[in-house]
Design an enzyme around this catalytic site. Structure first.
Site, mmCIF file in Angstrom:
data_model
loop_
_atom_site.group_PDB
_atom_site.id
_atom_site.type_symbol
_atom_site.label_atom_id
_atom_site.label_comp_id
_atom_site.label_asym_id
_atom_site.label_seq_id
_atom_site.Cartn_x
_atom_site.Cartn_y
_atom_site.Cartn_z
ATOM 1 N N ARG A 187 49.667 2.723 -40.244
ATOM 2 C CA ARG A 187 50.756 2.856 -39.278
ATOM 3 C C ARG A 187 51.448 4.220 -39.353
ATOM 4 O O ARG A 187 52.653 4.344 -39.186
ATOM 5 C CB ARG A 187 51.795 1.737 -39.491
ATOM 6 C CG ARG A 187 51.250 0.336 -39.277
ATOM 7 C CD ARG A 187 50.780 0.128 -37.841
ATOM 8 N NE ARG A 187 50.366 -1.255 -37.614
ATOM 9 C CZ ARG A 187 49.120 -1.682 -37.709
ATOM 10 N NH1 ARG A 187 48.149 -0.833 -38.021
ATOM 11 N NH2 ARG A 187 48.819 -2.957 -37.489
ATOM 12 N N SER A 237 54.100 -6.707 -33.870
ATOM 13 C CA SER A 237 54.391 -6.982 -35.281
ATOM 14 C C SER A 237 55.625 -6.210 -35.723
ATOM 15 O O SER A 237 55.755 -5.021 -35.444
ATOM 16 C CB SER A 237 53.198 -6.594 -36.149
ATOM 17 O OG SER A 237 52.063 -7.354 -35.813
ATOM 18 N N GLU A 307 58.032 -1.945 -38.977
ATOM 19 C CA GLU A 307 56.982 -1.197 -38.291
ATOM 20 C C GLU A 307 57.478 -0.599 -36.977
ATOM 21 O O GLU A 307 56.979 0.423 -36.524
ATOM 22 C CB GLU A 307 55.803 -2.137 -38.022
ATOM 23 C CG GLU A 307 54.611 -1.490 -37.361
ATOM 24 C CD GLU A 307 53.444 -2.442 -37.241
ATOM 25 O OE1 GLU A 307 52.816 -2.487 -36.167
ATOM 26 O OE2 GLU A 307 53.151 -3.151 -38.226
#
Length: 313
Positions: A187, A237, A307
């Site tokens: 990420r 997410s 995230e």
């Protein structure tokens, strides 16, 4: 931003036909979570050249700006954003495909292209490797910048190079960067770290069988529908996974499935998805995230990392 500067920027874009410019927009209208405050100006360039000219203007006037993709990984605050939000989705899609050796193909596309349209293009040309990309509700730029992954797709595995704008000391440089220069990790990429503006991406895939690719896409979409709240307002997410744990398992172990603060709620379908039940505020999500993080740390000694991109806080 002073009214005279806002009007000057508005007129500059309109008079030069650099794209669409809007007043009276809010983050609720351009993010998948449907929360957030009002925006001074929303700009949708009609070409890369138009974008560059407007960026020069914003830099000269010292006006803050933020490039947004599909708005699917963003939590914007309830506060007023006193700058320009730039969306690249109106720049016409330009697909470039080149056949390479060993049944491989190079595919280039501009960053504002939606993952769904990109997936449809790859299927139409029987190109394999990114069957899962269309199930990620994002722009290609957002997917690559975040090194997004889904099932067996991982951006850093298929990206060859990217075309970016580098803004430094009030100057704009356009440059191609090879995948080895992007520092990809989970990420994360150099694109995010150095706030580069992603214009184009060149991928390397391989030729495949149309029917097999289509069947795999259908299977992935079926799995997503069965396991994620795809019909609810969410930003994907919420917390990052690690080698030690999956975030959804941590949240589930804490007994927080369905837990809510205001209209911000932990999804019943997938606990790493926080959803907007209707009229949630950004502050509801911040409070919910804080509660989950504190409970995970105090109960399981796990420090969950968000995230999402937290914008304008």
């Amino acid at each position: 931003m002073e009214d005279i500067i806002r009007r000057d920027i508005y007129d500059f874009i309109k008079d030069n036909d650099y794209g669409d410019i809007y007043l009276n927009y809010s983050f609720k209208m351009i993010t998948t979570l449907k929360v957030g405050g009002d925006i001074a100006l929303l700009y949708l360039p009609n070409s890369e050249d138009s974008l560059i000219e407007v960026l020069k203007k914003l830099i000269k006037e010292k006006v803050m700006y933020f490039i947004i993709g599909n708005g699917s990984n963003v939590l914007a605050s309830d506060n007023y954003y006193d700058g320009v939000i730039i969306s690249l989705k109106k720049i016409p899609n330009q697909f470039v495909i080149e056949t390479l050796d060993n049944n491989m193909v190079s595919v280039s596309i501009n960053s504002g292209c939606s993952s769904k349209k990109f997936s449809e293009y790859l299927l139409m040309h029987s190109i394999s490797g990114a069957e899962a990309i269309g199930s990620i509700p994002a722009s290609i730029g957002g997917i690559v910048s975040m090194n997004a992954s889904c099932y067996d797709y991982l951006s850093s595995k298929y990206v060859k190079r990217v075309d970016v704008l580098i803004v430094n000391n009030n100057c704009i440089e356009r440059k191609w960067l090879d995948v080895s220069e992007l520092d990809f990790s989970y990420r994360y990429s150099k694109i995010i770290q150095e706030k580069l503006i992603l214009l184009k991406v060149e991928f390397i895939f391989k030729k495949g069988n149309y029917q097999e690719i289509k069947e795999k896409i259908n299977l992935i979409n079926k799995k997503k529908k069965e396991s994620q709240p795809i019909y609810m307002k969410s930003a994907g997410s919420t917390f990052k996974n690690t080698l030690e744990y999956n975030a959804w398992e941590v949240i589930d172990k804490l007994g927080l499935r369905g837990f809510r603060i205001g209209d911000a709620c932990v999804s019943q379908a997938h606990t790493n998805f926080l959803v907007n039940l209707g009229n949630a505020k950004a502050n509801d999500f911040i409070r919910l995230i804080k509660y989950i993080k504190e409970k995970a740390l105090s109960t399981l000694n796990i420090n969950l990392e968000v995230e999402w991109i937290l914008l304008n806080f």
